[in-house]
Design an enzyme around this catalytic site. Structure first.
Site, mmCIF file in Angstrom:
data_model
loop_
_atom_site.group_PDB
_atom_site.id
_atom_site.type_symbol
_atom_site.label_atom_id
_atom_site.label_comp_id
_atom_site.label_asym_id
_atom_site.label_seq_id
_atom_site.Cartn_x
_atom_site.Cartn_y
_atom_site.Cartn_z
ATOM 1 N N HIS A 1 3.065 -16.323 -3.358
ATOM 2 C CA HIS A 1 3.294 -16.415 -4.811
ATOM 3 C C HIS A 1 4.252 -17.521 -5.255
ATOM 4 O O HIS A 1 5.339 -17.260 -5.746
ATOM 5 C CB HIS A 1 3.734 -15.072 -5.400
ATOM 6 C CG HIS A 1 4.703 -14.281 -4.556
ATOM 7 N ND1 HIS A 1 4.554 -12.954 -4.303
ATOM 8 C CD2 HIS A 1 5.834 -14.645 -3.911
ATOM 9 C CE1 HIS A 1 5.529 -12.521 -3.547
ATOM 10 N NE2 HIS A 1 6.326 -13.524 -3.292
ATOM 11 N N HIS B 1 8.300 -15.089 1.691
ATOM 12 C CA HIS B 1 8.605 -14.832 0.284
ATOM 13 C C HIS B 1 9.647 -15.886 -0.069
ATOM 14 O O HIS B 1 10.815 -15.749 0.292
ATOM 15 C CB HIS B 1 9.168 -13.415 0.155
ATOM 16 C CG HIS B 1 9.683 -13.073 -1.209
ATOM 17 N ND1 HIS B 1 8.863 -12.828 -2.277
ATOM 18 C CD2 HIS B 1 10.944 -12.954 -1.694
ATOM 19 C CE1 HIS B 1 9.600 -12.546 -3.350
ATOM 20 N NE2 HIS B 1 10.864 -12.621 -3.018
ATOM 21 N N PHE C 1 10.877 -4.066 -9.051
ATOM 22 C CA PHE C 1 10.025 -5.226 -9.253
ATOM 23 C C PHE C 1 8.575 -4.880 -8.922
ATOM 24 O O PHE C 1 8.311 -3.998 -8.117
ATOM 25 C CB PHE C 1 10.461 -6.368 -8.325
ATOM 26 C CG PHE C 1 11.764 -7.011 -8.722
ATOM 27 C CD1 PHE C 1 11.786 -8.009 -9.691
ATOM 28 C CD2 PHE C 1 12.961 -6.635 -8.125
ATOM 29 C CE1 PHE C 1 12.971 -8.623 -10.047
ATOM 30 C CE2 PHE C 1 14.155 -7.241 -8.478
ATOM 31 C CZ PHE C 1 14.170 -8.238 -9.443
ATOM 32 N N GLY C 2 7.639 -5.620 -9.540
ATOM 33 C CA GLY C 2 6.256 -5.544 -9.092
ATOM 34 C C GLY C 2 5.295 -4.985 -10.116
ATOM 35 O O GLY C 2 5.681 -4.243 -11.026
ATOM 36 N N ASN D 1 5.960 -3.633 4.434
ATOM 37 C CA ASN D 1 7.125 -2.917 3.901
ATOM 38 C C ASN D 1 6.841 -1.465 3.563
ATOM 39 O O ASN D 1 7.083 -0.998 2.460
ATOM 40 C CB ASN D 1 7.694 -3.655 2.687
ATOM 41 C CG ASN D 1 6.683 -3.787 1.556
ATOM 42 O OD1 ASN D 1 5.488 -3.603 1.763
ATOM 43 N ND2 ASN D 1 7.159 -4.101 0.371
ATOM 44 N N ASP E 1 -1.001 -9.477 -5.400
ATOM 45 C CA ASP E 1 0.411 -9.066 -5.341
ATOM 46 C C ASP E 1 0.577 -7.622 -5.793
ATOM 47 O O ASP E 1 1.620 -7.242 -6.327
ATOM 48 C CB ASP E 1 1.282 -9.969 -6.218
ATOM 49 C CG ASP E 1 2.230 -10.820 -5.394
ATOM 50 O OD1 ASP E 1 2.253 -10.650 -4.165
ATOM 51 O OD2 ASP E 1 2.942 -11.643 -5.984
ATOM 52 N N LEU F 1 0.799 -1.222 0.000
ATOM 53 C CA LEU F 1 0.000 0.000 0.000
ATOM 54 C C LEU F 1 0.832 1.272 0.000
ATOM 55 O O LEU F 1 0.317 2.347 -0.245
ATOM 56 C CB LEU F 1 -0.968 -0.001 1.190
ATOM 57 C CG LEU F 1 -2.080 -1.051 1.073
ATOM 58 C CD1 LEU F 1 -3.078 -0.905 2.194
ATOM 59 C CD2 LEU F 1 -2.781 -0.959 -0.275
ATOM 60 N N ARG F 2 2.092 1.200 0.280
ATOM 61 C CA ARG F 2 3.006 2.352 0.151
ATOM 62 C C ARG F 2 2.730 3.487 1.126
ATOM 63 O O ARG F 2 3.493 4.442 1.173
ATOM 64 C CB ARG F 2 2.984 2.926 -1.279
ATOM 65 C CG ARG F 2 3.246 1.902 -2.375
ATOM 66 C CD ARG F 2 4.633 1.333 -2.327
ATOM 67 N NE ARG F 2 4.910 0.467 -3.474
ATOM 68 C CZ ARG F 2 5.541 -0.706 -3.390
ATOM 69 N NH1 ARG F 2 5.978 -1.130 -2.228
ATOM 70 N NH2 ARG F 2 5.752 -1.414 -4.465
#
Lengths: 317, 436
Positions: free
Chosen positions: B243, B190, B334-335, B105, B316, B74-75
Site C-alpha cells: 500500500h 509495511h 486502523f483499517g 498477524n 487491504d 483474516l482474524r
C-alpha cells in the site's frame, strides 16, 4: 641453518604464500606423520628452544596440538591462557609483547579473538610468531593440516573441487582454506545462506551457492564449518532445525557429491546442526579424525621451519 | 447459490472474455473440466454446445479470471468475533475474489509450519475462496529474529512480512532480505518509519491540524522506502512495498525499478479513490494505515497505476468490529474492510478513463499472481477454473451493513459504484451466484 624455500620470519596467514612454500611445509609435515606413528616420537631438534602458546580465546584442540608438536621436537612449551593472566587484568597487547621479549622465547603461538591482533603482536616481539587463529581472519595451520589430509587421501590438491559449507562469514578456517586451495590449483565453492556469506566473497576466487544440493554436485571434498550457538538464534539464521534442513550435511545431500567425496570438519562438531552424526562417523567418507592427526604433524613442520631462521642456533640437534 | 459437480464439464457461453494476461477481450466461450479450464476462445462452441455439457449463459457479461487479492487480514485464528475464514471466504466470493493472501498477524502469529498448514487446511475445508498465507518475517512479529523462512515456504507460505508492522531495525531488514534471497523468497514491507508514525492518526497536514489529530507525515513512508531500497541494493533481495500512498514514495519505487532492483509495490483502493477529506468529521472508518493522504498524493497514485510503477492493487481488507471503531477517533483501530468493494472501486480506474478495462483488471488478477508466483489470475487452458462473471456497467450503492464480512467498517459506505459480481467460480465450482 636457514631455508630459502620459506623466506619468512613468521607464519601469520596463508595469504601471500605461494605453492612452493605450501608444498614445502606439507612435504616436511609428511615426514613427521611417520615419526608420530612410530614408538620413538621425540626428536631433539628444538632442544633448548622455548615455545609459548598464548591463547586469548578458549581452545583445546589447537592448543594441545601445538603443545604436543613442540614437545615432540624437544622444545620447552608453556601455555598461557588469557583467563587469569595479566591480559585479563588489563595489560595491553603491546605490553604483553614487551613482557614476552624479556623472556627470550623462540616461538610464540597466538590465538586472539580480534582479526589482525596476531600481526600487531608479531611486529613487537623478537621471536617467530605462528598465527593460531585471529578473529575471522586466518587460521593458517588449520588450512595446512586440511591440505595435508586431502593430499594424503587424494594424492593431489590441484584439480580438485572443494566445497566449504556453512558460516563462512565468521570463519577464519574458511578464509585460510580459500587462499590455500586457490594457490594450489583447486577450485573452491562456498555454500551457505546469504546471511552467513561475507559480502563481495565472489571476488575471492570462489563460486557461491545457496542451494546445498547444487553446490555439492560432483565435488571431491566437503569441508563443513562449525556454526556458533549465538548465531543460530534468529540473527543470521532462524533456527537449528531450519539450518540442518537446508544446510546440514546428511546422506541425502552427500549423494550429490562424487561417490568418493570425503568429508572434513575443523571441529568441534555440532552433531545434528551442521552435520548428521552418521555422516560424521562414516569411516569411509569422514576424514575428521585424520585431520586431528595431521594437525600435530603440520604444527611440527611449522615450528621446525620457523626455528631454522632464528639467529641463536644453539640447541639444534 | 449452489455447489455444482466439479467432475463434469461446464460451458460458459455468450461471454465477453477478458484475460488481462493475454490482452484477450472478445465475445466467446469458456469450457471447464472439473477443476481446470479446458478450453477458451472466441470460436469455441460456435456450432453449439454438445449435449452432456452443463451450460451457463453469460448473457454478454464479462467473464474474467477470479480476482487475486494479495493482502487481507483474516482474524482467524484469534479474533473470530471480527472475521473468520468462513465469513471472509463468503465476502471474498461475493466480491469476485477467488484467491486471497492473508497477513500473518493472527493469534497465534503465522510464524510456524503448523499455523501455515492450519490456515490452508481450514480454508480448503470451507471451500470458498482459496487462502494462501504470508508468514511472519520475524518470529512473533517482534522484528528481532528471523522466522524459519525456508521451511515455512516449503509448507506453503507465499512470502514474508511482519504484516501491519514495519520491519524497523535496518540490520534485521538487511538479514531478512538476505536470508530470504537464499531461497529466492519475497519480503513484503509495511513501509512506514514507526517512530514517525507513533501516536499518529491521520495524514499530517492542514486537516489534521484543524481537527487536532496527531499526524503521520508522508516522510514516514518516504524514509522507510528510501532506506529499504538501499538494503535491497545491498542484499540483492526481492522486495514488495505494500500500500504505497505518497507521491514521493512512488518516486522512490520508480527510481529503484529503473535501477534494476527487484522491487514491486501495490496500493489499495482507498489510496486512489479517497483522500484525507474522507476523515471529515472524525469518521473512524476512514482511519486507515497508512493514512488517507492528500489529493496530490492520490493523483500520484493514479498516475503510478497508469504508468505501471504500482504493479497491483490489494483490498487491504482489515475487519474491525464495532467496539474497535465506534469510539473516539483517537481510540479507534486502523483499517477498513475491502473484499466486497475491490472490484467495483478498481473498475473506477477504467470508468474514469485512466486506463482500459483489461488494465484495471490486470491489477487485481494476473499482476498480483505474478508477484507471488501463484498459478492464478489467467484464462489459460490447464489453469485452475477460478472465474468471475460480472456486469461492469450496473450501478449499486455500497451498503456496508449488507456485507457478508462479519465487520462492516468500510471507508466506501454509501458510495455509488458500478460493477456487479454475478457469479464466482472456484476450481470449477460455482461458489457464489447472484441471480438478482
Amino acid at each position: 641453518m636457514t631455508d630459502a624455500r620459506y623466506p619468512h620470519r613468521h607464519l601469520l596467514g596463508i595469504q601471500g604464500l605461494g605453492p612452493t612454500e605450501i608444498t614445502m611445509l606439507l612435504d616436511l609435515a609428511e615426514g613427521y606423520v611417520e615419526q608420530n606413528r612410530s614408538n620413538d616420537k621425540r626428536k631433539n631438534l628444538l632442544r633448548g628452544r622455548t615455545v609459548i602458546n598464548l591463547f586469548f580465546e578458549n581452545s583445546t584442540r589447537t592448543r594441545t596440538s601445538f603443545e604436543l608438536a613442540g614437545k615432540r621436537l624437544g622444545a620447552d612449551v608453556i601455555n598461557m591462557q588469557s583467563a587469569g593472566s595479566s591480559v585479563q587484568k588489563g595489560e595491553t597487547l603491546i605490553d604483553t609483547a614487551m613482557t614476552l621479549n624479556a623472556m627470550h622465547l623462540d616461538v610464540l603461538v597466538v590465538r586472539h579473538p580480534d582479526s589482525g591482533a596476531v600481526k600487531l603482536l608479531s611486529e613487537k616481539v623478537n621471536c617467530a610468531v605462528i598465527n593460531g587463529g585471529d578473529g575471522s581472519h586466518e587460521h593458517p595451520t588449520q588450512a595446512l593440516l586440511d591440505a595435508l589430509t586431502i593430499r594424503r587421501r587424494k594424492g593431489k590438491l590441484s584439480g580438485l573441487t572443494v566445497a566449504i559449507c556453512g558460516d563462512v562469514l565468521h570463519s577464519r578456517v574458511a578464509r585460510s582454506n580459500i587462499y590455500l586451495l586457490n594457490a594450489m590449483g583447486a577450485s573452491v565453492r562456498l555454500i551457505g545462506p546469504r546471511t552467513l556469506l561475507p559480502s563481495a566473497v565472489d571476488r575471492m576466487g570462489v563460486e557461491v551457492f545457496h542451494d546445498m544440493r547444487k553446490g555439492l554436485d560432483e565435488v571431491d571434498v566437503i569441508m563443513m564449518l562449525r556454526i556458533q550457538n549465538e548465531r543460530m538464534r534468529g540473527n543470521f539464521i532462524p533456527s537449528i532445525r531450519e539450518y540442518f534442513h537446508f544446510f546440514g550435511l546428511d546422506y541425502e545431500k552427500l549423494s550429490r557429491a562424487k561417490p568418493d567425496a570425503v568429508i572434513m570438519h575443523p571441529g568441534p562438531m555440532n552433531r545434528g546442526v551442521e552435520i548428521d552424526s552418521d555422516v560424521a562417523d562414516d569411516v569411509e567418507r569422514s576424514l575428521i579424525r585424520s585431520q586431528v592427526e595431521m594437525g600435530v604433524a603440520v604444527r611440527m613442520a611449522c615450528l621446525d621451519m620457523l626455528t631454522r631462521h632464528l639467529p641463536n642456533t644453539d640447541g639444534v640437534a | 447459490m449452489g455447489a455444482r459437480n466439479s467432475s463434469g464439464l461446464v460451458a460458459y457461453i455468450n461471454a465477453r472474455l477478458l484475460d488481462p494476461a493475454t490482452g484477450l477481450d472478445a465475445k466467446g466461450s469458456l469450457l471447464t473440466n472439473g477443476e481446470n479450464i479446458a478450453d477458451v476462445g472466441p470460436g469455441l462452441f460456435q456450432g453449439g454446445v454438445p449435449s452432456g455439457i452443463e451450460v451457463v449463459d453469460c448473457h454478454g457479461h464479462c467473464l474474467a479470471p477470479g480476482l487475486v487479492d494479495m493482502r487481507v487480514q483474516l482474524r482467524e485464528p484469534g479474533e473470530e468475533h471480527k472475521e473468520t475464514l468462513k465469513s471472509a471466504g463468503e465476502a471474498a466470493v461475493a466480491g469476485g475474489v477467488t484467491s486471497m493472501v492473508c497477513l500473518p498477524n493472527t493469534t497465534p502469529v503465522i510464524d510456524e509450519v503448523a499455523t501455515v498448514e492450519f490456515v490452508a487446511r481450514r480454508a480448503r475445508k470451507i471451500g470458498l475462496a482459496k487462502v494462501y498465507p504470508y508468514a511472519a518475517a520475524t518470529k512473533h512479529l517482534e522484528g528481532k529474529e528471523l522466522s524459519e523462512m525456508g521451511m515455512l515456504a516449503e509448507a506453503g507460505a507465499l512470502a514474508f512480512t511482519d504484516g501491519t508492522l514495519a520491519i524497523r531495525n535496518a540490520q534485521v531488514m538487511r538479514r531478512a532480505l538476505g536470508y530470504a534471497a537464499t531461497f529466492g523468497l519475497l519480503i513484503m514491507q509495511h513501509p512506514e518509519e514507526p517512530s514517525l508514525a507513533e501516536n499518529g492518526m491521520m495524514n499530517e497536514g492542514e486537516l489534521a491540524s484543524r481537527l487536532g489529530l496527531a499526524g503521520i507525515p508522508a516522510a514516514a513512508e518516504v524514509i522507510m522506502l528510501e532506506r529499504d531500497m538501499r538494503l535491497v541494493d545491498l542484499t540483492g533481495g526481492r522486495y514488495h512495498a505494500a500500500h504505497v500512498s505518497t507521491a514521493e514514495g512512488i518516486e522512490i519505487i520508480r527510481k529503484a525499478k529503473a535501477k534494476g532492483l527487484s522491487v514491486t509495490c501495490d496500493t489499495a483502493p482507498p489510496y486512489f479513490a479517497l483522500n484525507e477529506l474522507a476523515v471529515g468529521d472524525y469518521r473512524t472508518f476512514a482511519k486507515l494505515s497508512p493514512p488517507l493522504r492528500s489529493e496530490a498524493d492520490r493523483l500520484a497514485v493514479v498516475a503510478a497505476l497508469k504508468d505501471g510503477t504500482i504493479d497491483s492493487v490489494a483490498s487491504d481488507h482489515a475487519p474491525q468490529d464495532q467496539d474497535s471503531k465506534r469510539v473516539p477517533y483517537a481510540a479507534a483501530e486502523f483499517g477498513g474492510v475491502g473484499l466486497e468493494t475491490l472490484l467495483a472501486v478498481t473498475l473506477e480506474l477504467a470508468q474514469n478513463g485512466h486506463m482500459g478495462l483489461l488494465d484495471a483488471l490486470r491489477l487485481i488478477t494476473c499482476a498480483p499472481a505474478a508477484i507471488l508466483g501463484l498459478d492464478a489470475g489467467r484464462l489459460k487452458v490447464g489453469a485452475p477454473a477460478d472465474l468471475v462473471l460480472f456486469d461492469p456497467d450496473r450501478g449499486w450503492k455500497v451498503e456496508a451493513k449488507k456485507f457478508r464480512s462479519k465487520s462492516k467498517n468500510s471507508p466506501f459506505d454509501d458510495r455509488p459504484v458500478q460493477g456487479v459480481v454475478l457469479r464466482t467460480v472456484v476450481d470449477g465450482r460455482a461458489v457464489y451466484v447472484n441471480d438478482v
